[in-house]
Write a protein that holds these residues in place. Structure first.
Motif, PDB file in Angstrom:
ATOM      1  N   ALA A   1       0.828  -1.213   0.000  1.00 21.46           N
ATOM      2  CA  ALA A   1       0.000   0.000   0.000  1.00 21.46           C
ATOM      3  C   ALA A   1       0.859   1.259   0.000  1.00 21.46           C
ATOM      4  O   ALA A   1       0.587   2.202  -0.746  1.00 21.46           O
ATOM      5  CB  ALA A   1      -0.928  -0.001   1.209  1.00 21.46           C
ATOM      6  N   ALA A   2       1.897   1.277   0.814  1.00 23.13           N
ATOM      7  CA  ALA A   2       2.709   2.486   0.961  1.00 23.13           C
ATOM      8  C   ALA A   2       3.457   2.840  -0.314  1.00 23.13           C
ATOM      9  O   ALA A   2       3.786   4.015  -0.547  1.00 23.13           O
ATOM     10  CB  ALA A   2       3.697   2.310   2.113  1.00 23.13           C
ATOM     11  N   ALA A   3       3.738   1.837  -1.163  1.00 19.08           N
ATOM     12  CA  ALA A   3       4.503   2.076  -2.391  1.00 19.08           C
ATOM     13  C   ALA A   3       3.625   2.052  -3.631  1.00 19.08           C
ATOM     14  O   ALA A   3       4.132   2.042  -4.756  1.00 19.08           O
ATOM     15  CB  ALA A   3       5.612   1.034  -2.511  1.00 19.08           C
ATOM     16  N   LEU A   4       2.316   2.054  -3.450  1.00 16.78           N
ATOM     17  CA  LEU A   4       1.384   1.920  -4.556  1.00 16.78           C
ATOM     18  C   LEU A   4       1.467   3.109  -5.510  1.00 16.78           C
ATOM     19  O   LEU A   4       1.577   4.258  -5.084  1.00 16.78           O
ATOM     20  CB  LEU A   4      -0.033   1.799  -4.013  1.00 16.78           C
ATOM     21  CG  LEU A   4      -1.119   1.230  -4.928  1.00 16.78           C
ATOM     22  CD1 LEU A   4      -0.764  -0.189  -5.358  1.00 16.78           C
ATOM     23  CD2 LEU A   4      -2.457   1.236  -4.206  1.00 16.78           C
ATOM     24  N   THR A   5       1.401   2.815  -6.818  1.00 16.13           N
ATOM     25  CA  THR A   5       1.414   3.873  -7.839  1.00 16.13           C
ATOM     26  C   THR A   5       0.264   3.657  -8.817  1.00 16.13           C
ATOM     27  O   THR A   5      -0.230   2.531  -8.977  1.00 16.13           O
ATOM     28  CB  THR A   5       2.737   3.873  -8.627  1.00 16.13           C
ATOM     29  OG1 THR A   5       2.829   2.670  -9.415  1.00 16.13           O
ATOM     30  CG2 THR A   5       3.929   3.967  -7.683  1.00 16.13           C
ATOM     31  N   ASP A   6      -0.129   4.715  -9.482  1.00 15.16           N
ATOM     32  CA  ASP A   6      -1.203   4.618 -10.476  1.00 15.16           C
ATOM     33  C   ASP A   6      -0.843   3.678 -11.616  1.00 15.16           C
ATOM     34  O   ASP A   6      -1.719   3.074 -12.237  1.00 15.16           O
ATOM     35  CB  ASP A   6      -1.524   6.011 -11.035  1.00 15.16           C
ATOM     36  CG  ASP A   6      -2.631   6.706 -10.259  1.00 15.16           C
ATOM     37  OD1 ASP A   6      -3.408   6.012  -9.578  1.00 15.16           O
ATOM     38  OD2 ASP A   6      -2.716   7.949 -10.318  1.00 15.16           O
ATOM     39  N   ALA A   7       0.451   3.551 -11.901  1.00 15.00           N
ATOM     40  CA  ALA A   7       0.882   2.718 -13.019  1.00 15.00           C
ATOM     41  C   ALA A   7       0.548   1.248 -12.805  1.00 15.00           C
ATOM     42  O   ALA A   7       0.442   0.472 -13.772  1.00 15.00           O
ATOM     43  CB  ALA A   7       2.385   2.882 -13.234  1.00 15.00           C
ATOM     44  N   GLU A   8       0.378   0.838 -11.542  1.00 17.45           N
ATOM     45  CA  GLU A   8       0.105  -0.569 -11.247  1.00 17.45           C
ATOM     46  C   GLU A   8      -1.367  -0.929 -11.394  1.00 17.45           C
ATOM     47  O   GLU A   8      -1.713  -2.115 -11.486  1.00 17.45           O
ATOM     48  CB  GLU A   8       0.559  -0.892  -9.824  1.00 17.45           C
ATOM     49  CG  GLU A   8       2.062  -0.801  -9.622  1.00 17.45           C
ATOM     50  CD  GLU A   8       2.458  -0.872  -8.158  1.00 17.45           C
ATOM     51  OE1 GLU A   8       3.261  -1.751  -7.803  1.00 17.45           O
ATOM     52  OE2 GLU A   8       1.944  -0.037  -7.388  1.00 17.45           O
ATOM     53  N   ALA A   9      -2.234   0.052 -11.427  1.00 20.14           N
ATOM     54  CA  ALA A   9      -3.673  -0.207 -11.427  1.00 20.14           C
ATOM     55  C   ALA A   9      -4.162  -0.985 -12.649  1.00 20.14           C
ATOM     56  O   ALA A   9      -4.887  -1.979 -12.499  1.00 20.14           O
ATOM     57  CB  ALA A   9      -4.441   1.108 -11.284  1.00 20.14           C
TER      58      ALA A   9
END
Length: 224
Positions: A72-80
């Protein structure tokens, strides 16, 4: 007494279903993850203290769903988009997302995308959403609406199994009779088990001695 150099070797964690010990404190959580078809809106929040087995359960579920596991802390839009294509995703340690605006935005967008695609999302956290300190109002409201299941405090059987697994993950040999003794003398929490096993393993390696009740008593006294 000769002391050996302690090498910072990685711990090999066993995360298969056969390695998961089912006991009353975690049985409901396991059953809930097994029945993900019944999750409200395809979302579930798994809550439990540090060391309770949340990541192990999440790994079991991720394998059955072919789901990526994201921090969660490293989540980015690119992964969605990639997560949405899998149809399922695990978000680990959601309670760590606060004070990270980019991660909050990414989780908000991923939640909406998974909902639009009809995918499933499993989140793990050490506390309920009201305690996360989320700043994005829309994300806070969505997290507050999540269905949740908890892993309860460990009973003797589960605490024993946790100790056995933690020692096994470190490939540390432990006398069978030592486990119930530790359960009867240690602080009764998952995190205490993790810290105790790490301390005993380090002590045994440093002194070149096998684990024993005498060593455990010394370590517990040092940590009191």
């Amino acid at each position: 007494m000769t002391r050996q150099m302690i090498l910072d070797l990685p711990v090999r964690q066993a995360r298969g279903r056969d390695d998961f010990f089912v006991a009353p404190p975690n049985a409901l959580a396991l059953a809930t993850l097994d029945d993900c078809a019944g999750w409200p809106s395809g979302r579930m929040l798994l809550i439990g203290p540090e060391g309770a087995g949340k990541s192990h359960l999440a790994a079991i579920w991720a394998e059955t769903q072919d789901a990526p596991v994201l921090s969660a802390a490293a989540l980015t839009d690119a992964e969605a988009p990639a997560a949405a294509r899998h149809g399922a995703v695990v978000i680990e340690d959601a309670h760590r997302i606060a004070t990270r605006p980019a991660a909050e935005e990414a989780l908000f967008h991923l939640h909406n995308l998974m909902q639009a695609e009809g995918g499933r999302m499993l989140l793990t956290a050490a506390s309920p959403p009201r305690d996360w300190g989320v700043h994005l109002p829309d994300l806070a409201s969505r997290m507050a609406a999540l269905a949740s299941v908890r892993i309860g405090p460990p009973d003797d059987a589960l605490l024993s199994a946790v100790l056995v697994k933690l020692f096994a993950d470190r490939q540390t040999k432990v006398p069978r009779s030592l486990i119930p003794w530790l359960v009867g003398h240690m602080d009764r929490s998952f995190d205490a088990a993790r810290r105790l096993v790490a301390a005993l393993d380090a002590r045994a390696v440093a002194e070149g001695r096998p684990l024993s009740r005498a060593m455990a008593a010394e370590v517990l006294d040092m940590r009191a």
